[in-house]
Design a protein around this motif. Structure first.
Motif, short mmCIF file in Angstrom:
data_model
loop_
_atom_site.label_atom_id
_atom_site.label_comp_id
_atom_site.label_asym_id
_atom_site.label_seq_id
_atom_site.Cartn_x
_atom_site.Cartn_y
_atom_site.Cartn_z
N LYS A 2 0.87 -1.21 0.18
CA LYS A 2 0.00 -0.02 0.04
C LYS A 2 1.02 1.27 -0.02
O LYS A 2 1.48 1.36 0.77
N THR B 171 -17.56 2.81 0.34
CA THR B 171 -16.15 2.97 1.07
C THR B 171 -15.44 4.05 0.00
O THR B 171 -15.34 3.59 -1.04
N THR C 181 -11.37 5.42 -0.73
CA THR C 181 -10.13 5.29 -0.49
C THR C 181 -9.39 6.04 -1.44
O THR C 181 -9.46 6.01 -2.71
#
Length: 720
Positions: A415, A585, A587
């Protein structure tokens, strides 16, 4: 624009052989099964550790014996320090001369009390091990090292439980001979040195360094607090830390290895521990390789990253920037967080790095397989001259000039978030080259950004993904919030960007907008909006059945958007909408598992080609790019209204070196105001280069430099 397939398997050996101190040999440790990803395999071949686990590499390279770990002691010779004198009890060979105590044989010696101005000297006549148990000892020396190991098979400093021990030297050493330079640290050993135990050692290095071993230095426990005028801890041949709490405030480097004569030595190997380092120069610096398996690191160098990082983002001369070189080999005032000449390899740990210079730097390769990194840098976040391989971990570059930089970058997992004042991820020549360098791009087939997994977010004021070579993407998710100025693009590459899998969304300005290559096997769109869209304005792409392809709220203003997804299909109709609201969601601005409402349809279209060019009227066709294409919405470099996008060097790729230098000089003169625009155009015409009206630095109300008053379409230059 060159459309040339990237070669993923370049010869690794020549690159590795040119790395500082690393010769071609068959000494690489035995590796596990190679990766099925050719780009990962190539990156592993450029690494000294290959595809091994870093903890496993350390265990093979560093060995500990029983005496390296603290054990309860008995039958020790007791040395009692009494201000200006000392006494001893036991069978050890101890010679006391006023406040100078010399240990002449192997054995265990317990030291307690205070020495106002004196010295413990270890000068064993045998090759045995000398163990000094510091048990509430304070040793001060105004003219030399408080503890000086002249000769011993190995010396072990044991820090007794629940004790505080202090070593302090003066600011001027007195040597017997004028050409002597040893000792030069408050704790100095000419032979192997180990520090263990669970007590505390405070070292005040007022003359030069804190702790130095001229051979191997191992730390397996204890709390070590160092204040030093120059370097904190030095292990010449090896510096290995198994465990410990290390706190350093250094006027030079925090921790370093120094053997520059032997490629198999000068290793720094850290298995665990806590490190709080504030250094004027580098935080942890290995002359060859730095291996980190685990640990907690809080490192500040050079006072930390500056509040504002200067950039060239508004400089129209960006195609001619002179590369900034701050490599390990040439910059004596280096202020990097983690640095190695051959390799930095990180398998785990928690890192907070705040550096004036690169946060992580290698003159050859960097491998990251795990761990958590929070990075603020005044230069690059992570820089490797040759190869950067990321196979896992959580990397957050909160501030940088360029976020990730190397000649070859391979991201297989992890990530990653990058915030950069210039390019987010940059593929360029070695030696910290941040600018454009025509010489460095001549062999750009070796330059490759390969993405085969992971979640990558880039917020860049310069180019988002920038390759002086190629980009290849087979899997993973890439989100780019690109530049707002027209001299940079969310995507920028010299040769090709071939995508066969994964999800990509990149937004930014229109001046340098580029999509993926039309040789890709995955479909993509590039949308150019008639006006700049405000930051946070949703863009939503769905197919004719109402299935969401992407819902994204860019972090910054944008005028173009590139979307490539496995869900895009030929002969299928899509609708791109703007505004509205989204749920689910989120991100890094990308929404999933939610719904989209109340948006306004901007364009409906059907995919017919690998790359679909769009504006508000529908599908358009890209045209060849020329230097006149650099402009605003009416005349940008790239896009349906101003020529197909391409790399900035394409404008000058056919010029010989002499002509290119003359062109650069003319543009610099006009930029500096020493010649007028008309004079610049006249000089360029003499060179056989014809720019459209507006000149090299011209541009109308809606045209950036090199566009005509109304943003002319790309007019091809007349080549000499």
């Amino acid at each position: 624009m060159k459309k040339q397939k990237a070669n993923l398997l370049k010869a690794a050996t020549p690159l590795l052989c040119t790395a500082l101190l690393f010769g071609c040999s068959n000494n690489k440790e035995e590796e596990t099964e190679s990766s099925s990803d050719p780009a990962v395999s190539q990156a592993e071949s450029l690494s000294t550790i290959g595809n091994q686990e870093i903890a496993s590499v350390i265990s093979k390279k560093v060995s500990y014996d029983d005496e390296d770990f603290y054990t309860k002691w008995k039958n020790a010779t007791s040395i009692k320090l009494n201000g200006d004198s000392a006494s001893f009890k036991g069978d050890g060979a101890v010679v006391i001369d006023g406040s100078s105590i010399t240990i002449r044989a192997a054995g265990v010696y317990e030291i307690s009390g205070k020495l106002n101005d004196g010295q413990i000297i270890v000068d064993a006549e045998d090759d045995g091990h000398v163990r000094l148990v510091l048990n509430e000892a304070e040793i001060n020396s105004s003219s030399s090292a408080p503890i000086f190991v002249q000769n011993a098979g190995k010396t072990v400093i044991s820090l007794e439980d629940d004790t505080k021990n202090v070593l302090s030297d003066g600011d001027n050493y007195v040597y017997e001979k004028s050409d002597d330079d040893e000792p030069n640290a408050a704790l100095f050993s000419k032979d192997d040195l180990t520090i263990n135990g669970s007590g505390t050692l405070v070292v005040n290095g007022n003359f030069n360094d804190g702790i130095t071993s001229k051979d191997e230095l191992k730390i397996t426990g204890g709390t070590i607090q160092i204040e030093s005028v120059d370097d904190g801890i030095i292990g010449r041949d090896l510096l290995a830390v198994k465990e410990g709490n290390i706190q350093i405030n250094a006027g030079g480097d925090g921790i370093k290895s120094t053997n520059d004569k032997d490629a198999d030595k000068a290793l720094i190997a850290i298995e665990d521990g806590t490190f709080n380092i504030e250094a004027t120069n580098d935080g942890i610096q290995a002359e060859t390789t730095l291996l980190v398996a685990n640990g907690k690191f809080d490192i500040t160098t050079g006072g930390g990253s500056p509040e504002t990082i200067e950039t060239n983002e508004n400089n129209p001369m960006s195609p001619f920037e002179t590369p900034t070189t701050t490599s390990t080999e040439t910059n004596k005032d280096s202020a990097k967080g983690l640095k190695a000449a051959v390799e930095v390899a990180i398998g785990g740990g928690n890192f907070t790095l705040n550096s004036l210079d690169d946060a992580v730097h290698s003159n050859n390769s960097i491998t990251i397989t795990g761990g958590s990194m929070n990075v603020a840098s005044g230069d690059d976040g992570i820089h490797a001259d040759q190869s950067l391989l990321i196979k896992g971990g959580d990397i957050n570059v909160t501030k940088s000039y360029e976020g990730l930089e190397s000649k070859s970058i391979t991201i297989a997992d992890g990530k990653i978030r990058v915030d950069a004042a210039d390019d987010g991820i940059n593929i360029g020549g070695g030696n910290d080259s941040s600018g454009r360098d025509f010489a460095a791009t001549e062999n750009s087939e070796d330059n490759l950004l390969s993405i085969s997994g992971g979640l990558i977010y880039v917020n860049a004021a310069g180019d988002g993904l920038d390759s002086n070579g190629s980009i290849a993407m087979t899997d993973g998710t890439v989100i780019v919030s690109g530049p707002t100025n027209n001299f940079n693009g969310a995507l920028d590459y010299d040769q090709s960007f071939e995508q066969s899998g994964g999800f990509l969304i990149a937004t930014g300005s229109s001046g340098m907008a580029m999509p993926t290559s039309d040789t890709s096997s995955q479909y993509a769109i590039l949308m150019t909006y008639p006006e700049i869209q405000k930051a946070g304005t949703l863009l939503h792409l769905e197919d004719d059945k109402g299935n969401t392809i992407a819902t994204f709220a860019p972090e910054k203003d944008y005028q173009t958007a590139v979307i490539s997804s496995p869900e895009l299909a030929k002969d299928t109709s899509y609708t791109l909408s703007s505004g509205g609201t989204a749920s689910g969601t989120e991100t890094n601005g990308l929404y999933s598992d939610g719904s989209y409402q109340n948006g306004t349809s901007v364009v409906q279209f059907t995919i017919a080609d690998t790359i679909t060019w769009l504006d508000e009227t529908g599908v358009t066709e890209a045209q060849p790019m020329g230097p006149g294409g650099m402009g605003g919405p009416g005349g940008k470099m790239g896009g349906p209204n101003g020529g197909a996008p391409g790399n900035r060097e394409d404008m000058f790729s056919d010029l010989d070196e002499e002509t290119r230098e003359k062109l650069q000089n003319i543009m610099e003169q006009q930029m500096n105001g020493t010649i007028t625009q008309e004079e610049a155009q006249a000089q360029l015409k003499e060179l056989g280069i014809e720019f459209p009206t507006g000149g090299p630095m011209g541009g109308g109300p809606e045209g950036a430099p090199s566009g005509g008053p109304t943003g002319d379409k790309g007019k091809e230059p007349v080549q000499p």
